[in-house]
Structures are given as structure tokens and as C-alpha cells.
Motif scaffolding. Structure first.
Motif, PDB file in Angstrom:
ATOM      1  N   GLU A   1       0.853  -1.203   0.000  1.00  0.00           N
ATOM      2  CA  GLU A   1       0.000   0.000   0.000  1.00  0.00           C
ATOM      3  C   GLU A   1       0.883   1.244   0.000  1.00  0.00           C
ATOM      4  O   GLU A   1       1.734   1.417   0.870  1.00  0.00           O
ATOM      5  N   GLY A   2       0.706   2.095  -0.997  1.00  0.00           N
ATOM      6  CA  GLY A   2       1.478   3.337  -1.104  1.00  0.00           C
ATOM      7  C   GLY A   2       2.898   3.142  -1.599  1.00  0.00           C
ATOM      8  O   GLY A   2       3.684   4.096  -1.602  1.00  0.00           O
ATOM      9  N   GLY A   3       3.244   1.926  -2.029  1.00  0.00           N
ATOM     10  CA  GLY A   3       4.605   1.649  -2.501  1.00  0.00           C
ATOM     11  C   GLY A   3       4.870   2.249  -3.872  1.00  0.00           C
ATOM     12  O   GLY A   3       3.954   2.574  -4.632  1.00  0.00           O
ATOM     13  N   ASP A   4       6.132   2.387  -4.175  1.00  0.00           N
ATOM     14  CA  ASP A   4       6.569   2.962  -5.449  1.00  0.00           C
ATOM     15  C   ASP A   4       6.851   1.847  -6.450  1.00  0.00           C
ATOM     16  O   ASP A   4       8.010   1.536  -6.740  1.00  0.00           O
ATOM     17  N   LEU A   5       5.793   1.247  -6.977  1.00  0.00           N
ATOM     18  CA  LEU A   5       5.956   0.172  -7.942  1.00  0.00           C
ATOM     19  C   LEU A   5       6.627   0.679  -9.212  1.00  0.00           C
ATOM     20  O   LEU A   5       7.480  -0.002  -9.778  1.00  0.00           O
ATOM     21  N   GLU A   6       6.257   1.859  -9.655  1.00  0.00           N
ATOM     22  CA  GLU A   6       6.850   2.398 -10.879  1.00  0.00           C
ATOM     23  C   GLU A   6       8.369   2.512 -10.743  1.00  0.00           C
ATOM     24  O   GLU A   6       9.114   2.158 -11.659  1.00  0.00           O
ATOM     25  N   GLY A   7       8.836   3.002  -9.602  1.00  0.00           N
ATOM     26  CA  GLY A   7      10.277   3.099  -9.368  1.00  0.00           C
ATOM     27  C   GLY A   7      10.942   1.735  -9.368  1.00  0.00           C
ATOM     28  O   GLY A   7      12.024   1.556  -9.934  1.00  0.00           O
TER      29      GLY A   7
ATOM     30  N   ARG B   1      13.818   0.464 -12.108  1.00  0.00           N
ATOM     31  CA  ARG B   1      15.124  -0.052 -11.672  1.00  0.00           C
ATOM     32  C   ARG B   1      15.341  -1.507 -12.080  1.00  0.00           C
ATOM     33  O   ARG B   1      16.460  -1.878 -12.457  1.00  0.00           O
ATOM     34  N   ASN B   2      14.304  -2.329 -12.002  1.00  0.00           N
ATOM     35  CA  ASN B   2      14.484  -3.775 -12.161  1.00  0.00           C
ATOM     36  C   ASN B   2      14.026  -4.328 -13.497  1.00  0.00           C
ATOM     37  O   ASN B   2      14.675  -5.221 -14.026  1.00  0.00           O
ATOM     38  N   LEU B   3      12.942  -3.839 -14.010  1.00  0.00           N
ATOM     39  CA  LEU B   3      12.424  -4.364 -15.273  1.00  0.00           C
ATOM     40  C   LEU B   3      13.049  -3.635 -16.466  1.00  0.00           C
ATOM     41  O   LEU B   3      13.373  -4.245 -17.472  1.00  0.00           O
ATOM     42  N   TYR B   4      13.224  -2.342 -16.304  1.00  0.00           N
ATOM     43  CA  TYR B   4      13.790  -1.529 -17.382  1.00  0.00           C
ATOM     44  C   TYR B   4      15.257  -1.203 -17.158  1.00  0.00           C
ATOM     45  O   TYR B   4      15.847  -0.447 -17.919  1.00  0.00           O
ATOM     46  N   ARG B   5      15.818  -1.749 -16.081  1.00  0.00           N
ATOM     47  CA  ARG B   5      17.244  -1.605 -15.758  1.00  0.00           C
ATOM     48  C   ARG B   5      17.702  -0.155 -15.758  1.00  0.00           C
ATOM     49  O   ARG B   5      18.746   0.199 -16.295  1.00  0.00           O
ATOM     50  N   GLY B   6      16.872   0.705 -15.160  1.00  0.00           N
ATOM     51  CA  GLY B   6      17.232   2.105 -14.971  1.00  0.00           C
ATOM     52  C   GLY B   6      16.889   3.034 -16.122  1.00  0.00           C
ATOM     53  O   GLY B   6      17.026   4.240 -15.995  1.00  0.00           O
ATOM     54  N   GLU B   7      16.444   2.494 -17.233  1.00  0.00           N
ATOM     55  CA  GLU B   7      16.077   3.307 -18.401  1.00  0.00           C
ATOM     56  C   GLU B   7      14.569   3.521 -18.392  1.00  0.00           C
ATOM     57  O   GLU B   7      13.812   2.594 -18.663  1.00  0.00           O
ATOM     58  N   SER B   8      14.122   4.729 -18.092  1.00  0.00           N
ATOM     59  CA  SER B   8      12.684   5.003 -18.016  1.00  0.00           C
ATOM     60  C   SER B   8      12.029   4.867 -19.386  1.00  0.00           C
ATOM     61  O   SER B   8      12.474   5.505 -20.338  1.00  0.00           O
ATOM     62  N   PRO B   9      10.973   4.062 -19.470  1.00  0.00           N
ATOM     63  CA  PRO B   9      10.232   3.961 -20.728  1.00  0.00           C
ATOM     64  C   PRO B   9       9.272   5.144 -20.842  1.00  0.00           C
ATOM     65  O   PRO B   9       9.178   5.970 -19.930  1.00  0.00           O
ATOM     66  N   ALA B  10       8.524   5.180 -21.923  1.00  0.00           N
ATOM     67  CA  ALA B  10       7.489   6.207 -22.077  1.00  0.00           C
ATOM     68  C   ALA B  10       6.498   6.064 -20.926  1.00  0.00           C
ATOM     69  O   ALA B  10       6.241   4.950 -20.444  1.00  0.00           O
ATOM     70  N   PRO B  11       5.945   7.176 -20.455  1.00  0.00           N
ATOM     71  CA  PRO B  11       5.018   7.119 -19.318  1.00  0.00           C
ATOM     72  C   PRO B  11       3.850   6.157 -19.514  1.00  0.00           C
ATOM     73  O   PRO B  11       3.460   5.459 -18.577  1.00  0.00           O
TER      74      PRO B  11
ATOM     75  N   HIS C   1       1.181   1.093 -18.209  1.00  0.00           N
ATOM     76  CA  HIS C   1       0.602  -0.191 -18.633  1.00  0.00           C
ATOM     77  C   HIS C   1       1.148  -1.328 -17.772  1.00  0.00           C
ATOM     78  O   HIS C   1       0.377  -2.150 -17.252  1.00  0.00           O
ATOM     79  N   VAL C   2       2.471  -1.394 -17.625  1.00  0.00           N
ATOM     80  CA  VAL C   2       3.075  -2.489 -16.858  1.00  0.00           C
ATOM     81  C   VAL C   2       2.683  -2.383 -15.388  1.00  0.00           C
ATOM     82  O   VAL C   2       2.306  -3.383 -14.764  1.00  0.00           O
ATOM     83  N   ALA C   3       2.749  -1.179 -14.824  1.00  0.00           N
ATOM     84  CA  ALA C   3       2.413  -1.006 -13.405  1.00  0.00           C
ATOM     85  C   ALA C   3       0.958  -1.377 -13.134  1.00  0.00           C
ATOM     86  O   ALA C   3       0.659  -2.090 -12.163  1.00  0.00           O
ATOM     87  N   GLN C   4       0.047  -0.930 -13.978  1.00  0.00           N
ATOM     88  CA  GLN C   4      -1.372  -1.249 -13.785  1.00  0.00           C
ATOM     89  C   GLN C   4      -1.621  -2.745 -13.924  1.00  0.00           C
ATOM     90  O   GLN C   4      -2.385  -3.335 -13.142  1.00  0.00           O
ATOM     91  N   THR C   5      -0.975  -3.373 -14.891  1.00  0.00           N
ATOM     92  CA  THR C   5      -1.168  -4.801 -15.110  1.00  0.00           C
ATOM     93  C   THR C   5      -0.580  -5.606 -13.953  1.00  0.00           C
ATOM     94  O   THR C   5      -1.187  -6.589 -13.497  1.00  0.00           O
ATOM     95  N   MET C   6       0.582  -5.201 -13.471  1.00  0.00           N
ATOM     96  CA  MET C   6       1.185  -5.895 -12.322  1.00  0.00           C
ATOM     97  C   MET C   6       0.339  -5.708 -11.065  1.00  0.00           C
ATOM     98  O   MET C   6       0.147  -6.651 -10.308  1.00  0.00           O
TER      99      MET C   6
END
Length: 176
Positions: free
Chosen positions: A124-130, A134-144, A149-154
Motif C-alpha cells: 500500500e502506497g509503494g513505489d511500484l513504478e520506481g 530499476r528492475n524491469l527496465y534496468r534504470g532506463e525510463s520507458p514512455a510514461p 501499462h506495466v504497473a497497472q497490469t502488475m
């Protein structure tokens, strides 16, 4: 010989209790290879990207099972099946025996780090996007919109896993 035996000949031996995890592991891999992660979610469609996506799904399942005393041994077996699969994948792409162990060690450390990051991110209140950057995109921010999409689906998977009975999950019935 069953379909899973042909698909994963080195992973599942009927006499090995880890073979119980075949349906669940197969479901995790299938979920991690769904095209929307790579198209809408812009997860890199590379060996590393596929590893990261499968590891993210595996983490969600392991986190769901971690509070279940009755599923503790199955969680260990599921992790061992993942390790065996990664070992086989490394050997298949030509990594030699001398350094496979080193690669597996790095993968296990990465899985441990991801478990911590996703545990915190899915709270609850965690920073899933961050955690995803860091872990899925290995530090490279994708398009918002890709990250959303990934955060909502996860998050949706996490919520559905929470209400899915443990025996169903262990049988490989991941919620849609």
C-alpha cells in the motif's frame, strides 16, 4: 512422454517433487511472454528483458505464497525449477560450465533484490513504478504510458493473486 516433458525435458522428472511445480512454472513463463509486455509496456524483447519480465511475474507469485506456511516448500521448489530453467537456458545459448554457476549466482541475487523491490512496490502506497524502472527496465525510463501499462497490469495481477486460493495458484491457475 507428456507435453511438459518434451517442452522442459531437464526440468521435470516425475520422481522429483519439484515436478509438482510444472504447471505453475509453465503458467508464469507464459504470462511473462505475453506480447503486451513488450509492445504496450516497452519491456525490451531481449534475453535480459524476457528474464526480467518472467522474474517479475515469478516475484509476484512468490510474494503471494510467502505468507502461506502450507506453501513454503512449494515456493522453494518453484524457485529451484526457475534456477534449473535458467541454468539450461544459459547452457543452450553457449555459456560454458566454468561460468554458468557465476551467472546463476548473479541471477539469484537479482531475484532476491527484485523480491524486496516488488514487495515494497506492491505494498500500500509503494513505489511500484520506481521498482519497475530499476528492475524491469534496468534504470532506463520507458514512455510514461508504457510504464503505466506495466504497473497497472502488475497491480491488477497482485490484487487478483491475493484473492486466488493457494491450491489454484499451485496448480498453475494464475488469474487473468
Amino acid at each position: 512422454m507428456s507435453f511438459l516433458d518434451r517442452l522442459f525435458p531437464s526440468l521435470f522428472n516425475r520422481d522429483d517433487p519439484r515436478s509438482q511445480m510444472a504447471p505453475l512454472y509453465t503458467a508464469i513463463v507464459a504470462r511473462g511472454r505475453e506480447p503486451h509486455w513488450y509492445a504496450q509496456g516497452q519491456v525490451p524483447d531481449t534475453l535480459d528483458g524476457r528474464f526480467d519480465m518472467i522474474a517479475a511475474i515469478l516475484c509476484a507469485v512468490l510474494l503471494r505464497l510467502e505468507g502461506e506456511d502450507a506453501a513454503r516448500q512449494q515456493s522453494v521448489w518453484l524457485t529451484e525449477v526457475f534456477i534449473n530453467d535458467m541454468d539450461g537456458q544459459l547452457r543452450q545459448i553457449g555459456i560454458g560450465d566454468m561460468i554458468v554457476g557465476k551467472h546463476i549466482g548473479k541471477m539469484m541475487a537479482a531475484l532476491g533484490g527484485r523480491l524486496t523491490a516488488y514487495r515494497e512496490g506492491l505494498a500500500e502506497g509503494g513505489d511500484l513504478e520506481g521498482a519497475l524502472v530499476r528492475n524491469l527496465y534496468r534504470g532506463e525510463s520507458p514512455a510514461p504510458d508504457a510504464l503505466a501499462h506495466v504497473a497497472q497490469t502488475m497491480r491488477a495481477l497482485w490484487v487478483k493473486l491475493a484473492t486466488t486460493p493457494t491450491p489454484a495458484i499451485l496448480a498453475g491457475e494464475l488469474p487473468q
